[in-house]
Scaffold this active site. Structure first.
Site, PDB file in Angstrom:
ATOM      1  N   LYS A   3       0.863  -1.188   0.000  1.00 31.06           N
ATOM      2  CA  LYS A   3       0.000   0.000   0.000  1.00 31.06           C
ATOM      3  C   LYS A   3       0.898   1.237   0.000  1.00 31.06           C
ATOM      4  O   LYS A   3       1.674   1.438   0.925  1.00 31.06           O
ATOM      5  CB  LYS A   3      -0.906  -0.004   1.235  1.00 31.06           C
ATOM      6  N   ASP A  38      -2.538  10.395   3.311  1.00 32.53           N
ATOM      7  CA  ASP A  38      -3.932   9.976   3.484  1.00 32.53           C
ATOM      8  C   ASP A  38      -4.692  11.025   4.299  1.00 32.53           C
ATOM      9  O   ASP A  38      -4.607  11.053   5.523  1.00 32.53           O
ATOM     10  CB  ASP A  38      -3.980   8.611   4.181  1.00 32.53           C
ATOM     11  N   LYS A  73     -10.197  13.079   7.609  1.00 34.70           N
ATOM     12  CA  LYS A  73      -9.735  12.756   8.954  1.00 34.70           C
ATOM     13  C   LYS A  73      -9.712  14.016   9.815  1.00 34.70           C
ATOM     14  O   LYS A  73      -9.559  15.113   9.282  1.00 34.70           O
ATOM     15  CB  LYS A  73      -8.292  12.214   8.895  1.00 34.70           C
ATOM     16  N   ASP A 120       1.706   6.526   5.345  1.00 32.76           N
ATOM     17  CA  ASP A 120       0.720   5.566   4.846  1.00 32.76           C
ATOM     18  C   ASP A 120       1.215   4.805   3.601  1.00 32.76           C
ATOM     19  O   ASP A 120       0.476   4.056   2.983  1.00 32.76           O
ATOM     20  CB  ASP A 120      -0.585   6.304   4.544  1.00 32.76           C
ATOM     21  N   ASP A 144     -12.043   6.998   3.521  1.00 31.43           N
ATOM     22  CA  ASP A 144     -10.819   6.837   4.310  1.00 31.43           C
ATOM     23  C   ASP A 144     -10.384   5.368   4.370  1.00 31.43           C
ATOM     24  O   ASP A 144      -9.291   5.064   4.816  1.00 31.43           O
ATOM     25  CB  ASP A 144     -11.046   7.394   5.722  1.00 31.43           C
ATOM     26  N   GLU A 147      -9.297   3.620   2.072  1.00 29.86           N
ATOM     27  CA  GLU A 147      -8.779   3.628   0.697  1.00 29.86           C
ATOM     28  C   GLU A 147      -7.716   2.563   0.457  1.00 29.86           C
ATOM     29  O   GLU A 147      -7.522   2.120  -0.672  1.00 29.86           O
ATOM     30  CB  GLU A 147      -8.215   5.020   0.368  1.00 29.86           C
ATOM     31  N   ARG A 195      -7.511  -0.594   1.293  1.00 28.66           N
ATOM     32  CA  ARG A 195      -8.015  -1.881   0.816  1.00 28.66           C
ATOM     33  C   ARG A 195      -8.452  -1.779  -0.643  1.00 28.66           C
ATOM     34  O   ARG A 195      -8.423  -2.776  -1.370  1.00 28.66           O
ATOM     35  CB  ARG A 195      -9.139  -2.374   1.730  1.00 28.66           C
TER      36      ARG A 195
HETATM   37  N1  BES Z   1      -4.143   4.881   6.821  1.00 21.43           N
HETATM   38  C1  BES Z   1      -5.253   4.588   7.636  1.00 21.43           C
HETATM   39  C2  BES Z   1      -4.936   3.626   8.763  1.00 21.43           C
HETATM   40  C3  BES Z   1      -3.915   4.049   9.802  1.00 21.43           C
HETATM   41  C4  BES Z   1      -4.336   4.470  11.044  1.00 21.43           C
HETATM   42  C5  BES Z   1      -2.583   3.956   9.556  1.00 21.43           C
HETATM   43  C6  BES Z   1      -3.415   4.809  12.003  1.00 21.43           C
HETATM   44  C7  BES Z   1      -1.652   4.302  10.519  1.00 21.43           C
HETATM   45  C8  BES Z   1      -2.078   4.721  11.743  1.00 21.43           C
HETATM   46  C9  BES Z   1      -6.383   3.967   6.805  1.00 21.43           C
HETATM   47  O1  BES Z   1      -6.432   4.352   5.487  1.00 21.43           O
HETATM   48  C10 BES Z   1      -7.662   4.387   7.442  1.00 21.43           C
HETATM   49  O2  BES Z   1      -7.900   5.549   7.526  1.00 21.43           O
HETATM   50  N2  BES Z   1      -8.445   3.429   7.898  1.00 21.43           N
HETATM   51  C11 BES Z   1      -9.680   3.698   8.534  1.00 21.43           C
HETATM   52  C12 BES Z   1     -10.679   2.668   8.098  1.00 21.43           C
HETATM   53  C13 BES Z   1     -12.084   2.974   8.515  1.00 21.43           C
HETATM   54  C14 BES Z   1     -12.615   4.185   7.776  1.00 21.43           C
HETATM   55  C15 BES Z   1     -12.937   1.772   8.236  1.00 21.43           C
HETATM   56  C16 BES Z   1      -9.458   3.638  10.042  1.00 21.43           C
HETATM   57  O3  BES Z   1      -8.690   2.805  10.493  1.00 21.43           O
HETATM   58  O4  BES Z   1     -10.043   4.446  10.749  1.00 21.43           O
HETATM   59 ZN    ZN Z   2      -4.601   4.916   4.620  1.00 21.07          ZN
HETATM   60 ZN    ZN Z   3      -7.516   6.114   5.133  1.00 14.25          ZN
END
Ligand code: BES
Ligand code: ZN
Ligand code: ZN
Length: 518
Positions: A285, A290, A297, A308, A367, A369, A371
């Site tokens: 990834k 992000d 966010k 990220d 967010d 993204e 996956r």
């Molecule tokens: N890049 C983030 C995940 C992340 C969180 C990486 C903390 C490093 C530290 C990912 O893209 C994300 O935002 N995931 C969301 C998914 C949710 C919307 C289902 C999350 O974990 O909140």
């Molecule tokens: Zn991310």
């Molecule tokens: Zn994200």
């Protein structure tokens, strides 16, 4: 840092600083520490005897003691480095110990450092018996090289505190032992350089390391290392019908990058590749920043989202080491890089996109993204002929909630492939914890209008919902998924490593690959 391996007596080695390891051999919970040096050199033991007898130094992990002009030694300084309890000693402590020695030298302006190779037979009951010298030598170099890095390249008044030369001094040994120590040493140099390459990429800010720039750096690395590399952008994504990856990318002014790195083992004369030879796919990834997109966010801590792309960086670093270690197995690295931005052209919650595999996805949250880009990356790797897949991604905050910042989340759909990975971690020393992704969780990603949705139906088990989503695109192909969100960046400084990018998973992925050698 230059590195040298020498076979001679440490006491007679001329150096600004000689580091020697010490352990606590006391047994029993409340026993006073009893410090023993991991050296058979009487001269070194004599030089440290008095101060060790004082009891001030307890030999805990990361603890150091510095002596100037040590009696009877050619070294200008003697640094005693603690490795903790002898009973629980593993190569991980040795890796940390080597790092501690390097980081202790830096503020003193010491540029050249020697480390005395730890000698097990210095201890009566041979605690180190289980630590093979090849691995010991390898982790010494790894720990030292990882510790050498400081993340100050963006400071205008930067103090150069680099250690320029590391000499590992091992006692004259038998020829076979010498060869083993040399082998570990050489591997350590390659592996650590790859991990540091990854860390350097992860450290870069989002304005510098755009997807295009990540593509450039991967291509430059491949050119140097002798790997085939292709870097594609929007047109190719559309041609391949990568609707999920393209949807994420469309909200940014920065074009995406699809990076494909190929390593093909050289066959000997008359050798033909077996028809059923495995082809390993390393999928990363690579979100260079992000924001969350339209599901933006909160501002607090958003700056961290430059990391990220740590999964992508891990794969690029692993490919670098693969090119140098030349395992006899074909490996293809696939990186899906984009910037996740809110914009007039950005994809929205509620959109339905069609992935390269033909499956449709209802976007619930922009967010989630990672996956989406991986869905197309994993499927694409299969079309390139990969028989086994591994992916690394800073995928979910939920994984950080579940496992904290110590263990990487590990998921797999195949026991044998998972076992190979577990074996690899025994050499890499990195920590992973397996979480389930059985079909019991499949309801989480059910959509009312499309084949699946990109978030879980509720907030429980978010790391698992993400893994379930990826599993849809992996199909029957044996696969390991690493959620490195909690471990890719360390906020805290440690005596053996600077805070910042960790380069986690590079070493394990590399060993996993080597496990498939023909
Ligand atoms: N890049 C983030 C995940 C992340 C969180 C990486 C903390 C490093 C530290 C990912 O893209 C994300 O935002 N995931 C969301 C998914 C949710 C919307 C289902 C999350 O974990 O909140
Ligand atoms: Zn991310
Ligand atoms: Zn994200």
């Amino acid at each position: 840092m230059d590195t040298k391996l020498l076979f001679q007596d440490a006491a007679g080695f001329q150096t600004p600083m000689l580091a020697v390891f010490a352990v606590d051999i006391a047994v029993g919970k409340d026993a006073e520490p009893l410090v023993a040096l991991l050296t058979t050199s009487d001269a070194v033991a004599d030089a440290a005897a008095k101060v060790l007898a004082s009891g001030e130094f307890k030999a805990t992990v990361g603890e150091t003691l510095l002596l100037h002009a040590p009696n009877g030694l050619k070294a200008e300084r003697l640094l005693v480095v603690g490795l903790g309890k002898a009973k629980s000693l593993s190569v991980d402590e040795v890796r940390k110990g080597a790092g501690t020695a390097v980081r202790a030298a830096k503020p003193l302006g010491v540029r050249e450092l020697a480390i005395a190779f730890p000698e097990d037979h210095a201890l009566d009951d041979e605690h180190l018996e289980t630590l093979p010298c090849t691995l010991l030598s390898r982790v010494l170099v790894e720990g030292a090289e990882l510790a050498e890095m400081d993340w100050d390249t963006y400071r205008s008044e930067r103090k150069d505190r680099s250690v320029r030369l590391l000499s590992v001094v091992a006692k004259e040994a038998e020829k076979s032992t010498r060869a083993e120590i040399q082998e570990g040493f050489d591997a350590g140099v390659i592996v650590a350089a790859a991990q540091n390459f990854t860390r350097t990429l992860v450290n870069e800010p989002g304005n510098v390391l755009t997807p295009t720039e990540l593509g450039r750096r991967a291509a430059a690395m491949c050119a140097e290392a002798g790997l085939r590399c292709e870097v594609h952008s929007t047109a190719k994504l559309l041609e391949l019908k990568m609707g999920a990856f393209a949807a994420v990318a469309q909200g940014s002014e920065q074009p995406p990058a699809l990076i494909v790195m190929t390593y093909e083992p050289k066959l000997g004369k008359g050798e033909a590749a077996a028809k059923d030879a495995p082809v390993l796919g390393l999928v990363g990834k690579g979100i260079t920043f992000d924001t969350g997109g339209i599901s933006i966010k909160p501002g607090d801590g958003m700056e961290k989202m430059k990391y990220d792309m740590a999964g992508a960086a891990a794969m690029i670093g692993a490919m670098r080491a693969i090119a140098q270690l030349k395992p006899k197995v074909k490996v293809i690295g696939v990186v899906c890089s984009a910037e996740n931005m809110p914009d007039g052209k950005a994809y929205r919650p509620g959109d339905v996109v069609t992935a390269m595999s033909g499956k449709t996805i209802e976007v619930i949250n922009t967010d989630a993204e990672g996956r989406l880009v991986l869905a197309d990356g994993l499927h694409y790797a299969k079309t390139l002929g990969c028989t086994h897949l591994i992916d690394a991604a800073t995928l979910t905050g939920a994984c950080v909630v579940a496992l904290g910042i110590v263990n990487v989340g590990l998921f797999s759909n195949d026991e044998a492939t998972w076992q190979k990975f577990v074996d690899a971690t025994k050499i890499s020393g990195e920590k992973f914890w397996r979480l389930p992704c059985t079909d019991d969780y499949k309801d989480q990603i059910k959509s009312h209008i499309a084949d699946m949705r990109n978030t879980g139906a509720n907030r429980w088990g978010g790391a698992i919902s993400a893994a379930m989503f990826l599993k849809e695109f992996v199909g029957e192909t044996p696969w390991v998924h690493l959620d490195i969100a909690g471990c890719a960046w360390h906020d805290e400084n440690k005596p053996w490593i600077a805070n910042g990018p960790s380069g986690v998973a590079v070493r394990s992925i590399l060993e996993w690959v080597r496990g498939y050698e023909a």
